[in-house]
Design a protein around this motif. Sequence first.
Motif, mmCIF file in Angstrom:
data_model
loop_
_atom_site.group_PDB
_atom_site.id
_atom_site.type_symbol
_atom_site.label_atom_id
_atom_site.label_comp_id
_atom_site.label_asym_id
_atom_site.label_seq_id
_atom_site.Cartn_x
_atom_site.Cartn_y
_atom_site.Cartn_z
ATOM 1 N N PRO A 100 -7.808 42.591 19.374
ATOM 2 C CA PRO A 100 -8.246 42.593 20.783
ATOM 3 C C PRO A 100 -8.151 41.203 21.428
ATOM 4 C CG PRO A 100 -9.767 43.862 19.442
ATOM 5 C CD PRO A 100 -8.837 43.156 18.493
ATOM 6 N N LEU A 101 -8.509 40.157 20.678
ATOM 7 C CA LEU A 101 -8.410 38.808 21.222
ATOM 8 C C LEU A 101 -6.949 38.393 21.391
ATOM 9 C CD1 LEU A 101 -9.654 36.236 22.267
ATOM 10 C CD2 LEU A 101 -9.948 35.472 19.889
ATOM 11 N N ILE A 102 -6.104 38.743 20.431
ATOM 12 C CA ILE A 102 -4.670 38.456 20.563
ATOM 13 C C ILE A 102 -4.130 39.110 21.834
ATOM 14 C CG2 ILE A 102 -2.377 38.909 19.590
ATOM 15 C CD1 ILE A 102 -3.717 38.627 16.781
ATOM 16 N N ASN A 103 -4.492 40.362 22.053
ATOM 17 C CA ASN A 103 -4.034 41.062 23.260
ATOM 18 C C ASN A 103 -4.501 40.349 24.518
ATOM 19 O OD1 ASN A 103 -2.811 43.021 21.689
ATOM 20 N ND2 ASN A 103 -4.463 44.505 21.940
ATOM 21 N N LEU A 104 -5.775 39.971 24.558
ATOM 22 C CA LEU A 104 -6.311 39.288 25.737
ATOM 23 C C LEU A 104 -5.586 37.964 25.968
ATOM 24 C CD1 LEU A 104 -8.500 39.478 27.974
ATOM 25 C CD2 LEU A 104 -9.961 38.102 26.480
ATOM 26 N N LEU A 105 -5.373 37.202 24.893
ATOM 27 C CA LEU A 105 -4.659 35.925 25.011
ATOM 28 C C LEU A 105 -3.242 36.132 25.546
ATOM 29 C CD1 LEU A 105 -5.755 34.375 21.593
ATOM 30 C CD2 LEU A 105 -6.410 33.487 23.835
ATOM 31 N N GLU A 106 -2.540 37.108 24.996
ATOM 32 C CA GLU A 106 -1.146 37.328 25.394
ATOM 33 C C GLU A 106 -1.019 37.901 26.799
ATOM 34 O OE1 GLU A 106 0.586 39.460 22.086
ATOM 35 O OE2 GLU A 106 0.774 37.592 20.932
ATOM 36 N N TRP A 107 -1.901 38.833 27.154
ATOM 37 C CA TRP A 107 -1.854 39.387 28.515
ATOM 38 C C TRP A 107 -2.155 38.300 29.542
ATOM 39 C CZ3 TRP A 107 -5.426 43.994 26.985
ATOM 40 C CH2 TRP A 107 -4.682 44.948 26.290
ATOM 41 N N THR A 108 -3.155 37.478 29.227
ATOM 42 C CA THR A 108 -3.522 36.400 30.147
ATOM 43 C C THR A 108 -2.388 35.387 30.252
ATOM 44 O OG1 THR A 108 -5.857 36.713 29.592
ATOM 45 C CG2 THR A 108 -5.255 34.633 30.639
ATOM 46 N N ASN A 109 -1.770 35.063 29.133
ATOM 47 C CA ASN A 109 -0.638 34.123 29.141
ATOM 48 C C ASN A 109 0.515 34.664 29.983
ATOM 49 O OD1 ASN A 109 0.800 31.740 28.261
ATOM 50 N ND2 ASN A 109 1.991 33.117 26.963
ATOM 51 N N LYS A 110 0.789 35.941 29.846
ATOM 52 C CA LYS A 110 1.885 36.568 30.591
ATOM 53 C C LYS A 110 1.674 36.433 32.099
ATOM 54 C CE LYS A 110 4.260 40.987 31.072
ATOM 55 N NZ LYS A 110 4.278 42.392 30.673
ATOM 56 N N GLU A 111 0.409 36.474 32.507
ATOM 57 C CA GLU A 111 0.083 36.370 33.927
ATOM 58 C C GLU A 111 -0.195 34.937 34.373
ATOM 59 O OE1 GLU A 111 0.179 38.956 36.072
ATOM 60 O OE2 GLU A 111 0.895 40.181 34.404
ATOM 61 N N GLY A 112 -0.089 33.972 33.444
ATOM 62 C CA GLY A 112 -0.301 32.570 33.792
ATOM 63 C C GLY A 112 -1.750 32.208 34.054
ATOM 64 N N GLY A 113 -2.665 32.901 33.384
ATOM 65 C CA GLY A 113 -4.086 32.684 33.628
ATOM 66 C C GLY A 113 -4.772 31.831 32.584
#
Length: 123
Positions: free
Chosen positions: A100-113
């Motif tokens: 779940p944390l990996i997903n949050l990190l990657e989704w946020t990175n994809k959006e530049g957040g």
Amino acid sequence: MLVKLTSNTSGEMIMFAEHARRLFDIIGKECTARGVFTKEQLPEASARLRQAVQEDRMAQQSKEHEDQRDGVDERDEDEERAEARKAGRIGVSLGQRAQPLINLLEWTNKEGGFILWEAERDF
């Protein structure tokens, strides 16, 4: 105690502090009451977690192979542990904790957040 992680682009998640501590240690973050994963830190954080998950899987597979080679099986376990294993109640893997944390990190990175975390106190 709980740790709340909030992404400015991808939502939020809550983890028990004891599990967040293990993941933060892998990433190299201090377990302070408040903190941030900056946009620049996200790729390395997810890469470190993915590497640790892979190493954990390999170690678990190696242990299972050693147990098979040495003739250790469920019959050697006590009855309660054998029943729990059959029911799928033996432990939660690092991968299950980290995904779940990996997903949050990657989704946020994809959006530049970025991701902020907050806990009652240092953990």
